[in-house]
Design an enzyme around this catalytic site. Structure first.
Site, PDB file in Angstrom:
ATOM      1  N   GLN A 159       0.766  -1.249   0.000  1.00  0.00           N
ATOM      2  CA  GLN A 159       0.000   0.000   0.000  1.00  0.00           C
ATOM      3  C   GLN A 159       0.798   1.302   0.000  1.00  0.00           C
ATOM      4  O   GLN A 159       0.478   2.227  -0.748  1.00  0.00           O
ATOM      5  CB  GLN A 159      -0.957   0.015   1.206  1.00  0.00           C
ATOM      6  N   ASP A 174       0.526   3.797   5.953  1.00  0.00           N
ATOM      7  CA  ASP A 174       0.801   3.460   4.558  1.00  0.00           C
ATOM      8  C   ASP A 174       0.511   4.628   3.622  1.00  0.00           C
ATOM      9  O   ASP A 174       1.411   5.203   3.016  1.00  0.00           O
ATOM     10  CB  ASP A 174      -0.073   2.268   4.140  1.00  0.00           C
ATOM     11  N   GLU A 215       1.175  -1.256   8.218  1.00  0.00           N
ATOM     12  CA  GLU A 215       0.371  -0.120   8.680  1.00  0.00           C
ATOM     13  C   GLU A 215       0.287   0.034  10.203  1.00  0.00           C
ATOM     14  O   GLU A 215       0.691   1.041  10.774  1.00  0.00           O
ATOM     15  CB  GLU A 215      -1.040  -0.272   8.093  1.00  0.00           C
TER      16      GLU A 215
HETATM   17  N1  CAO Z   1      11.614 -10.228  -9.263  1.00  0.00           N
HETATM   18  C1  CAO Z   1      12.285 -11.020  -8.395  1.00  0.00           C
HETATM   19  N2  CAO Z   1      12.207 -10.839  -7.053  1.00  0.00           N
HETATM   20  C2  CAO Z   1      11.433  -9.845  -6.607  1.00  0.00           C
HETATM   21  C3  CAO Z   1      10.715  -8.987  -7.468  1.00  0.00           C
HETATM   22  C4  CAO Z   1      10.833  -9.222  -8.864  1.00  0.00           C
HETATM   23  N3  CAO Z   1      10.211  -8.460  -9.746  1.00  0.00           N
HETATM   24  N4  CAO Z   1      10.030  -8.108  -6.716  1.00  0.00           N
HETATM   25  C5  CAO Z   1      10.308  -8.392  -5.433  1.00  0.00           C
HETATM   26  N5  CAO Z   1      11.154  -9.432  -5.362  1.00  0.00           N
HETATM   27  C6  CAO Z   1      11.719 -10.045  -4.167  1.00  0.00           C
HETATM   28  C7  CAO Z   1      12.632  -9.114  -3.416  1.00  0.00           C
HETATM   29  O1  CAO Z   1      13.877  -9.005  -4.053  1.00  0.00           O
HETATM   30  C8  CAO Z   1      12.705  -9.795  -2.057  1.00  0.00           C
HETATM   31  O2  CAO Z   1      13.671 -10.808  -2.113  1.00  0.00           O
HETATM   32  P1  CAO Z   1      14.884 -10.945  -1.056  1.00  0.00           P
HETATM   33  O3  CAO Z   1      14.284 -10.926   0.300  1.00  0.00           O
HETATM   34  O4  CAO Z   1      15.492 -12.250  -1.431  1.00  0.00           O
HETATM   35  O5  CAO Z   1      15.800  -9.817  -1.242  1.00  0.00           O
HETATM   36  C9  CAO Z   1      11.351 -10.475  -1.958  1.00  0.00           C
HETATM   37  O6  CAO Z   1      10.733 -10.338  -3.239  1.00  0.00           O
HETATM   38  C10 CAO Z   1      10.408  -9.959  -0.923  1.00  0.00           C
HETATM   39  O7  CAO Z   1      10.415  -8.564  -0.791  1.00  0.00           O
HETATM   40  P2  CAO Z   1       9.992  -7.928   0.591  1.00  0.00           P
HETATM   41  O8  CAO Z   1      10.875  -8.468   1.675  1.00  0.00           O
HETATM   42  O9  CAO Z   1       9.951  -6.474   0.456  1.00  0.00           O
HETATM   43  O10 CAO Z   1       8.488  -8.473   0.771  1.00  0.00           O
HETATM   44  P3  CAO Z   1       7.787  -9.102   2.045  1.00  0.00           P
HETATM   45  O11 CAO Z   1       6.467  -9.548   1.576  1.00  0.00           O
HETATM   46  O12 CAO Z   1       8.628 -10.130   2.729  1.00  0.00           O
HETATM   47  O13 CAO Z   1       7.637  -7.852   3.050  1.00  0.00           O
HETATM   48  C11 CAO Z   1       6.884  -5.654   3.660  1.00  0.00           C
HETATM   49  C12 CAO Z   1       6.626  -6.915   2.845  1.00  0.00           C
HETATM   50  C13 CAO Z   1       5.847  -4.631   3.274  1.00  0.00           C
HETATM   51  C14 CAO Z   1       6.770  -5.955   5.150  1.00  0.00           C
HETATM   52  C15 CAO Z   1       8.300  -5.129   3.353  1.00  0.00           C
HETATM   53  O14 CAO Z   1       8.428  -4.969   1.969  1.00  0.00           O
HETATM   54  C16 CAO Z   1       8.624  -3.819   4.043  1.00  0.00           C
HETATM   55  O15 CAO Z   1       8.908  -3.766   5.237  1.00  0.00           O
HETATM   56  N6  CAO Z   1       8.618  -2.709   3.287  1.00  0.00           N
HETATM   57  C17 CAO Z   1       8.979  -1.412   3.781  1.00  0.00           C
HETATM   58  C18 CAO Z   1       7.896  -0.812   4.630  1.00  0.00           C
HETATM   59  C19 CAO Z   1       6.581  -0.716   3.900  1.00  0.00           C
HETATM   60  O16 CAO Z   1       6.458  -0.164   2.846  1.00  0.00           O
HETATM   61  N7  CAO Z   1       5.563  -1.211   4.562  1.00  0.00           N
HETATM   62  C20 CAO Z   1       4.206  -0.974   4.108  1.00  0.00           C
HETATM   63  C21 CAO Z   1       3.617  -2.100   3.443  1.00  0.00           C
HETATM   64  S1  CAO Z   1       1.915  -1.820   3.236  1.00  0.00           S
HETATM   65  O17 CAO Z   1       1.242  -2.190   4.691  1.00  0.00           O
END
Ligand code: CAO
Length: 479
Positions: free
Chosen positions: A68, A219, A190
């Site tokens: 989000q 978010d 969030e």
């Molecule tokens: N091709 C290949 N890999 C991809 C990709 C693509 N197009 N897009 C994403 N990925 C991979 C990433 O490289 C990551 O891999 P690694 O961990 O091996 O480096 C993996 O997908 C997961 O990404 P992520 O850790 O960001 O996703 P998650 O679901 O585990 O976590 C969230 C989600 C939101 C908790 C985390 O992204 C985060 O803390 N973000 C920052 C704060 C934020 O924006 N929070 C709000 C979210 S909305 O409530």
């Protein structure tokens, strides 16, 4: 000799003054021809309002966002006219496409309402060919926006150094849960941000637990902050020619929205917070800003009161503010004209210890009218009130449709749905609210038209597995 010299000097003086005039003339002519006086801006456009292009026209966004916070930001930029290219993982896409699904097989409203007006390309960012395509996108775009977990972008090889080597003009904008410090490596959603940013501890009733709010201040609130950071960086780039990092931590975004509570924390050192109803109830204050229930955050006492129909309708309530300048009008309306002169009620300080009883009396009146009737009557007297509108009422409100704040769009797999249009209205840049893209809907188009890959190269990319899910090559592409 001397006369000759004099004549020569006079001649050369005349020559140089003619040359100087020419220079002056040239100098004077240049700004007059292209630049309006003063600040180097182009001349004001003579095109009709709304027809001189949109605010962010020409800006290309490499949108690496998901869930989000990030998507809120890039959707706003798209509404402002930027070309937003959303990069998604082949076969899966943004996780929210499948979350909270209401229509089988169709992208969820969670996804569609946060990703309108964008294009979607699928790229496996860890595939060598995928990396090559991403590098080309980095060179082509102005801004990269991401909200991956800390370190994920670097693990893809897209470090700031790598990006800036390819494109020194690129702005790299990130949402993270926390800024640098003890929690910087944490994943954040969030409600975590609402709690860590000071919102939850100050929301709810004094005798109950902390509460999170329905508004997604962690978010969407942070996405909004990030959008401001991006447009500011774009503006600075006009002067410096170089991009920069933009970071918005969700904790910081929430705290910014909860700043009045940090204000109250500091006021506590100088005595009780007299506008909080606990003051009137004689409940002592503790060491931290307390939960204020429905007390008004400003200096004007307010509370949520029942209206006619409250027994059956959970939203038959109104927020009522006893603003000092309209106190006499309130007294007349509620049938308490004596309160206008009674020393216990006539002044704001006298009323503070009696707010609970005052609002209970006003409620006896509001319960005899619907929330809309109360609104109509009070508005005539400039009394600030706000009906508690349900989401159903908001969805059906014609004025919100008319302003483009609530927009109905058509989607190929889910049909018509409502979305929130641009809440920021620009008189010369009307928002273009379009449906969200299907997964990888624009992969071909972007490879060819934005990145200039030939037909043969696109065919090679397809078989490489860089844009398709590993188990379903080529034809699995959703486009
Ligand atoms: N091709 C290949 N890999 C991809 C990709 C693509 N197009 N897009 C994403 N990925 C991979 C990433 O490289 C990551 O891999 P690694 O961990 O091996 O480096 C993996 O997908 C997961 O990404 P992520 O850790 O960001 O996703 P998650 O679901 O585990 O976590 C969230 C989600 C939101 C908790 C985390 O992204 C985060 O803390 N973000 C920052 C704060 C934020 O924006 N929070 C709000 C979210 S909305 O409530």
């Amino acid at each position: 000799m001397a006369t000759k010299k004099k004549a020569k000097t006079a001649k050369s003086r005349a020559k140089s003054s003619a040359a100087a005039k020419k220079v002056v003339k040239l100098k004077a002519k240049k700004p007059a021809a292209k630049v309006a006086p003063g600040n180097g801006m182009p001349r004001p456009s003579s095109k009709p309002w709304g027809q001189a292009g949109r605010a962010l026209q020409g800006v290309k966004i490499l949108d690496f966002t998901h869930v989000q916070s990030g998507p809120t930001c890039t959707q706003l930029l798209a509404y402002m006219g930027a070309d937003v290219i959303k990069v998604e993982r082949p076969g899966i896409g943004d996780i929210t496409r499948g979350q909270l699904r209401d229509v089988k097989g169709a992208d969820s409203l969670y996804f569609t309402m946060l990703n309108g007006s964008k294009r979607s390309i699928t790229i496996d960012s860890k595939h060598p060919k995928g990396k090559e395509i991403l590098d080309r996108l980095v060179k082509e775009c102005d801004v990269l926006v991401e909200n991956f977990a800390p370190g994920a972008l670097d693990r893809m090889g897209l470090t700031f150094e790598h990006i800036h080597k390819l494109n020194p003009r690129m702005i790299v904008a990130s949402v993270k849960g926390f800024g640098p410090g003890p929690y910087e490596d944490c994943k954040v959603y969030e409600n975590v941000a609402q709690c860590a940013g000071g919102s939850a501890s100050t929301t709810g009733f004094r005798d109950g637990p902390p509460l999170v709010t329905g508004a997604q201040i962690g978010d969407s609130g942070t996405g909004l902050h990030l959008a401001l950071g991006i447009v500011s960086a774009l503006y600075q780039r006009v002067r410096t020619g170089r991009g920069q990092k933009v970071l918005c931590a969700m904790q910081d975004g929430v705290l910014n929205l909860a700043r009045v509570k940090l204000r109250d924390q500091q006021r506590l050192a100088h005595g009780p917070l007299t506008e909080y109803s606990q003051y009137g109830e004689g409940v002592p204050f503790g060491k931290a800003t307390p939960r204020a229930g429905n007390d008004s955050g400003g200096g004007q006492p307010g509370w949520i009161l029942k209206c006619k129909g409250w027994e059956d309708d959970p939203d038959a309530y109104i927020y009522f503010i006893t603003q000092a300048p309209v106190w006499t009008a309130i007294c007349d309306l509620i049938g308490k004209p004596d309160w206008k002169t009674d020393p216990d009620y006539a002044t704001p300080p006298a009323r503070l210890p009696r707010l609970k009883q005052i609002f209970a009396t006003i409620e006896q009146w509001t319960m005899t009218r619907t929330k809309f009737e109360v609104m109509e009557i009070c508005n005539k007297h400039d009394i600030p009130v706000g009906p508690i509108l349900s989401m159903k009422e908001i969805a059906e409100e014609p004025s919100l449709r008319a302003t483009g704040t609530v927009v109905e769009v058509d989607h190929p797999t889910r049909g018509k749905y409502l979305t929130v249009g641009n809440p920021i209205k620009l008189s010369d840049s009307p928002a273009d609210v379009r449906r969200s893209p299907l997964l990888g809907e624009h992969t071909d188009e972007i490879l060819r038209k934005v990145l200039g890959y030939s037909e043969k190269e696109v065919a090679e990319i397809k078989v490489s597995g860089a844009i398709t899910a590993p188990d379903k090559p080529a034809k699995a592409e959703a486009a």
